[in-house]
Design an enzyme around this catalytic site. Sequence first.
Site, PDB file in Angstrom:
ATOM      1  N   CYS A  34       0.835  -1.192   0.000  1.00 11.69           N
ATOM      2  CA  CYS A  34       0.000   0.000   0.000  1.00 11.69           C
ATOM      3  C   CYS A  34       0.869   1.240   0.000  1.00 11.69           C
ATOM      4  CB  CYS A  34      -0.871   0.050   1.254  1.00 11.69           C
ATOM      5  SG  CYS A  34      -2.118  -1.223   1.313  1.00 11.69           S
ATOM      6  N   GLY A  60      -0.343   0.593  -5.047  1.00 10.57           N
ATOM      7  CA  GLY A  60      -1.689   0.082  -4.828  1.00 10.57           C
ATOM      8  C   GLY A  60      -2.652   0.616  -5.853  1.00 10.57           C
ATOM      9  N   ASN A 134       0.434   0.880   5.789  1.00  8.36           N
ATOM     10  CA  ASN A 134       1.153   0.050   4.821  1.00  8.36           C
ATOM     11  C   ASN A 134       1.937  -0.987   5.607  1.00  8.36           C
ATOM     12  OD1 ASN A 134       4.151   0.540   2.798  1.00  8.36           O
ATOM     13  ND2 ASN A 134       2.599  -1.027   2.626  1.00  8.36           N
ATOM     14  N   GLY A 135       1.755  -2.246   5.228  1.00  7.92           N
ATOM     15  CA  GLY A 135       2.426  -3.338   5.931  1.00  7.92           C
ATOM     16  C   GLY A 135       1.410  -4.379   6.319  1.00  7.92           C
ATOM     17  N   TYR A 274      12.028  -4.798  -6.507  1.00  6.35           N
ATOM     18  CA  TYR A 274      10.863  -4.668  -7.382  1.00  6.35           C
ATOM     19  C   TYR A 274       9.908  -3.534  -7.031  1.00  6.35           C
ATOM     20  CZ  TYR A 274       6.148  -5.642  -9.136  1.00  6.35           C
ATOM     21  OH  TYR A 274       4.909  -5.525  -9.695  1.00  6.35           O
TER      22      TYR A 274
HETATM   23  P1  AMP Z   1       5.929 -14.811 -12.420  1.00  4.82           P
HETATM   24  O1  AMP Z   1       5.380 -15.028 -13.763  1.00  4.82           O
HETATM   25  O2  AMP Z   1       4.905 -15.226 -11.387  1.00  4.82           O
HETATM   26  O3  AMP Z   1       7.249 -15.442 -12.195  1.00  4.82           O
HETATM   27  O4  AMP Z   1       6.066 -13.253 -12.195  1.00  4.82           O
HETATM   28  C1  AMP Z   1       7.285 -12.579 -12.343  1.00  4.82           C
HETATM   29  C2  AMP Z   1       7.005 -11.120 -12.627  1.00  4.82           C
HETATM   30  O5  AMP Z   1       6.156 -10.573 -11.620  1.00  4.82           O
HETATM   31  C3  AMP Z   1       8.250 -10.282 -12.665  1.00  4.82           C
HETATM   32  O6  AMP Z   1       8.262  -9.602 -13.911  1.00  4.82           O
HETATM   33  C4  AMP Z   1       8.133  -9.295 -11.529  1.00  4.82           C
HETATM   34  O7  AMP Z   1       8.497  -8.004 -11.945  1.00  4.82           O
HETATM   35  C5  AMP Z   1       6.673  -9.318 -11.165  1.00  4.82           C
HETATM   36  N1  AMP Z   1       6.445  -9.286  -9.705  1.00  4.82           N
HETATM   37  C6  AMP Z   1       7.255  -9.673  -8.719  1.00  4.82           C
HETATM   38  N2  AMP Z   1       6.683  -9.501  -7.511  1.00  4.82           N
HETATM   39  C7  AMP Z   1       5.461  -8.982  -7.729  1.00  4.82           C
HETATM   40  C8  AMP Z   1       4.376  -8.554  -6.885  1.00  4.82           C
HETATM   41  N3  AMP Z   1       4.473  -8.638  -5.562  1.00  4.82           N
HETATM   42  N4  AMP Z   1       3.269  -8.056  -7.481  1.00  4.82           N
HETATM   43  C9  AMP Z   1       3.187  -7.977  -8.814  1.00  4.82           C
HETATM   44  N5  AMP Z   1       4.165  -8.362  -9.670  1.00  4.82           N
HETATM   45  C10 AMP Z   1       5.292  -8.857  -9.145  1.00  4.82           C
END
Ligand code: AMP
Length: 493
Positions: A34, A60, A134-135, A274
Site C-alpha cells: 500500500c 496500490g 502500509n504493511g 521490485y
Molecule cells: P511470475 O510469472 O509469477 O514469475 O512473475 C514474475 C514477474 O512478476 C516479474 O516480472 C516481476 O516483476 C513481477 N512481480 C514480482 N513480484 C510482484 C508482486 N508482488 N506483485 C506484482 N508483480 C510482481
Amino acid sequence: MNTRTTKELPVVSPSASDDAGLNLITPDKFHDECAVFGIYGHKEAANLTYLGLYALQHRGQEASGIVSGDGEHFYVHKGKGLVADIYNPQSLEKLTGSMAIGHNRYSTAGDNNLSNVQPLSVSFAFGNLALAHNGNLINAQVLRAELEAYGAIFQSTSDSEVMIHLIAHSRADTLLARIIDALGQVRGAFSVVMQTDHGIIAVRDPHGFRPLCLGRMGDTYLVASETCAFDLLGAKIIREIEPGELVVLNEKGVTSYHPFAPVNPAMCIFEYVYFARPDSQIFGANAVYATRKALGRQLAKESLVKADIVVPVPDSGVPAALGYAEGAGIPFELGLIRNHYIGRTFIEPEQSIRHFGVKIKLNAVSEVLEGKRVVVVDDSLVRGTTSRKIVKMIRDAGAKEVHMRISSPPIISPCFYGIDTPTKKELIGSSHSLEEIRKYITADSLAYLSLEGMLNAAPGTPEQYCSACFTEKYPIALTRAEEWQLGLFDPSL
Ligand code: AMP
C-alpha cells in the site's frame, strides 16, 4: 541456490496463470502492499494528498481514500480503482481543512468492499481519528479475536482496524499514549499515518520493514511512503522516519519520539528489487534506481553469458538490465515493448483468442531480436509463468538463444510483512531446482543473482534487511497461534 527436486510443477490456479502475470486477477487472499501519505498545515491539503497518491499509484491500484480535517470535522472520499478515476475537482473541493491523510490499496479479490478501503476513520472519546497503514500485522487475527471477546465490533476485515480498536480500548490518559500503547501490542510491519483533530502522527514499526519519509514544503510538513511523492509536489526530502520512530506534525512543527524498545532493523530488500519506484529514495539511501543497476552489474559478474544483446522485461527489469549490459559489455536493446494502458477493467477474451497471453502487456520487436543471442533480464521470478511466456515470445520473434537472468535470488517463501507473494506451493523457486525451472521456462540458460550478491549490492549492511522471501528466515518468530492464523501450522505434524 535451491536444490530441492520435487517433480510437480507449481500449482497455478487458472485465474492466476491466464492473466499472464498482469495481476489482473488476484488470488483470494489479503494483500497489504500500500501507499500512505499525510500532510499538515496547508490550505490545499486534500489536493496535495491527491497528487501524492497519484505519484504513489504503483504501491496500490485497487482502491484509494483521502480523509481531511479542519480541527473539528473529518471529510472523507474513498473509491475503488485508480487515483485518477476516484477523485475529481468536486470531490476534492469537499475535502476541506488544512490537514489530510491518504492511502492507496493494493489489489484484493475476497475483501474488496468499501469498508476495507483506507484511511479507516472513527469518532470516539478522544475526538476523530483516521488511520492509513502500509504493511501487514502478523498477530492481527489473534488480537482481533481478543478484542471481539471484549465486545469490539469490527467494521472491516482489514488487519489495520485492530490498531484503531487497540487505541480505543487503551487505558492510557492521552491519545498519543494510547497510540503508543496500541502499537506496542501489534507485531509485524507497519508504516502508519494517522490524523487526529490536532495533527498528523506517522509511525514506523521497530524493524522498519516498509519505508516512510518526511518532507517539507515551506512551513508545511508531509509524510509519504516514498519520496517520489515529494518530487511531484516540489517538496524537500528531510529524511526517512527511523525504524521505531513516531513523529507528530502539528502547530509546533515536527516532534519525534522513540517509544518502542529497539530491535534489529529488517527493511524489506524486495522494495529495492521490485516494489519501490526507481526514482524514489528509500531507507535513507540514494535512489532505488542506482541499487537496481548495481544488482544488474553484480548479476553480470556472477553469470556472464556470450550474447549479442541485453533486453529488459519492462518496466521493472530495466535498471537491472542496464547494469547487466554495462557489466557485461553487451549492447542494451529494447526488445520488448510494454503497453502502459492496461487497467484492471481488462476483460478476458473468449477461449478462442485468450492464449495471446502476455502479449496484451508486452510485445516483442522482431527487428531487434531476430537471429540474436539474447540475455533477458527481469527483477524476480515468482511463479515462472511470465518468464515462460516471455521466453517463448522472444523465440517466436526469431531469437537464436534466450538466456534468462534474474536480478534477485529464488523466491522460496511467502512474505508476511506486506509484499504480495503467493503461497509457498505456488512459488516455483520453493520446490524446483534451477535446471527444472530453466526447463519450465524453456530458456537456453537461467541464472539468479546470489543472496550475498544482492545484499552486498544494496546500500548499507546486509544485516539491516529482511530477505525472508529468499531465505525463509523471518525476522519475527511466529507464535503457534500466529502460525495457525497464517495457515502455516499443520496440526498433523
Ligand atoms: P511470475 O510469472 O509469477 O514469475 O512473475 C514474475 C514477474 O512478476 C516479474 O516480472 C516481476 O516483476 C513481477 N512481480 C514480482 N513480484 C510482484 C508482486 N508482488 N506483485 C506484482 N508483480 C510482481
